[in-house]
Design a protein around this motif. Sequence first.
Motif, PDB file in Angstrom:
ATOM      1  N   GLY A  64       0.825  -1.180  -0.197  1.00 31.02           N
ATOM      2  CA  GLY A  64       0.070  -0.163  -0.049  1.00 31.02           C
ATOM      3  C   GLY A  64       0.818   1.100  -0.032  1.00 31.02           C
ATOM      4  O   GLY A  64       0.703   2.197  -0.959  1.00 31.02           O
ATOM      5  N   THR A 184       2.027   0.108   5.771  1.00 40.19           N
ATOM      6  CA  THR A 184       1.037  -0.706   5.377  1.00 40.19           C
ATOM      7  C   THR A 184       1.529  -1.966   5.569  1.00 40.19           C
ATOM      8  O   THR A 184       2.607  -2.610   5.578  1.00 40.19           O
ATOM      9  CB  THR A 184       0.470  -0.447   4.068  1.00 40.19           C
ATOM     10  N   ASP A 190      -3.412   1.281   3.181  1.00 40.25           N
ATOM     11  CA  ASP A 190      -3.107   1.832   4.746  1.00 40.25           C
ATOM     12  C   ASP A 190      -4.414   1.623   5.367  1.00 40.25           C
ATOM     13  O   ASP A 190      -5.436   1.946   4.572  1.00 40.25           O
ATOM     14  CB  ASP A 190      -2.753   3.295   4.636  1.00 40.25           C
ATOM     15  N   ASN A 209       0.972   8.047   8.799  1.00 44.29           N
ATOM     16  CA  ASN A 209       1.357   7.265   7.507  1.00 44.29           C
ATOM     17  C   ASN A 209       2.830   8.467   7.103  1.00 44.29           C
ATOM     18  O   ASN A 209       2.495   9.526   6.915  1.00 44.29           O
ATOM     19  CB  ASN A 209       0.611   7.072   6.321  1.00 44.29           C
ATOM     20  N   CYS A 255      -7.902   4.850   1.893  1.00 44.24           N
ATOM     21  CA  CYS A 255      -7.563   3.749   2.759  1.00 44.24           C
ATOM     22  C   CYS A 255      -8.613   2.717   2.948  1.00 44.24           C
ATOM     23  O   CYS A 255      -9.613   2.930   2.332  1.00 44.24           O
ATOM     24  CB  CYS A 255      -7.237   4.431   4.166  1.00 44.24           C
TER      25      CYS A 255
END
Length: 341
Positions: A64, A184, A190, A209, A255
């Motif tokens: 991800g 991720t 994520d 993130n 996400c």
Amino acid sequence: LASLNLMKFLATDDTFQVERFVKAVELVITAMDISICFADFPTDAIGETTRDYRQLGIGYANLGALLMAAGLPYDSDGGRALAAGISSLMTGVAYRRSAELAGVVGPYNGYARNARAHARVIRKHAAATDSVRSVATLDRDVLRAAADAWHQGLEIGEKNGWRNAQASVLAPTGTIGFMMDCDTTGIEPDFSLVKFKKLVGGGSMQIVNNTIPRALRKLDYAEETIEAIVEHIAEHGNVLGAPGLRTDHYPIFDCAVGDRAITPMGHVRMMAAVQPFLSGAISKTVNMPSEASVEDVAEIYFEGWRQGLKALAIYRDASKVGQPLSDSKASKGSEPEPVVP
């Protein structure tokens, strides 16, 4: 099992380091095969089967984050093409190395009675690789290397046999993902751009993130704009209304949960893109909203079956009272979001 952090193979010029990835797979597969000789197993039957068939499970984490850093939405043709190419390259190189090992120390004990079937499986992997449609230069180079790996591996394997009956699988990598500094886990997008992890002794830890600034630079945003966008995300937990962020770039930051959640079928499509290039199954959660009906769940499982998935799990929002992960909304007292096991 062993998983590679895909972000470690994304160069500063945003190209995927194919040769470095190939070397890593060769090394890890060799080490994994050797480890079977020294491993202990819970039962004699499991030990005997493992030593006879030498099944391995190389995989990866941080897909991800890799797609986000490359400026590719998770639920897109470009995202699926790159994921398929990397999965094919990983398994193709693993089986090629397995064939090379067989030439030195012999194939697995059960190979003789499975020789035709094993070669047929390898040809199916190779054919699936040839059917993937390239979308951009990034995945084109990976797919070309994958096709070469399968071709070479088949030639060597038909001469030597293969050392391992199975080579790859995609594990969830939840715990080791944190240890490897992954944003991720496994093949997941994520969970949320800003999330909170409950701690055993009480309290929680905020996790943001770290791929977002790199993705924004890839998209040619100015540094001051990047700072403003990151501040907005830290405060609101999503990109909606972020100052200076183009709305057509929103999908890149979608996400598993939240105001811009990937649709349940988007998860299934990603799994279907990589399943043809794995020996085993995929450990992944299809996140579904709290209002998902029995019919909605049935549709997901039916489509998973139709796409040839070997395993599929769903999580329906608000179906558990507590969980180790939640998005930023939970810090404001709202219902916790679903966790990816």
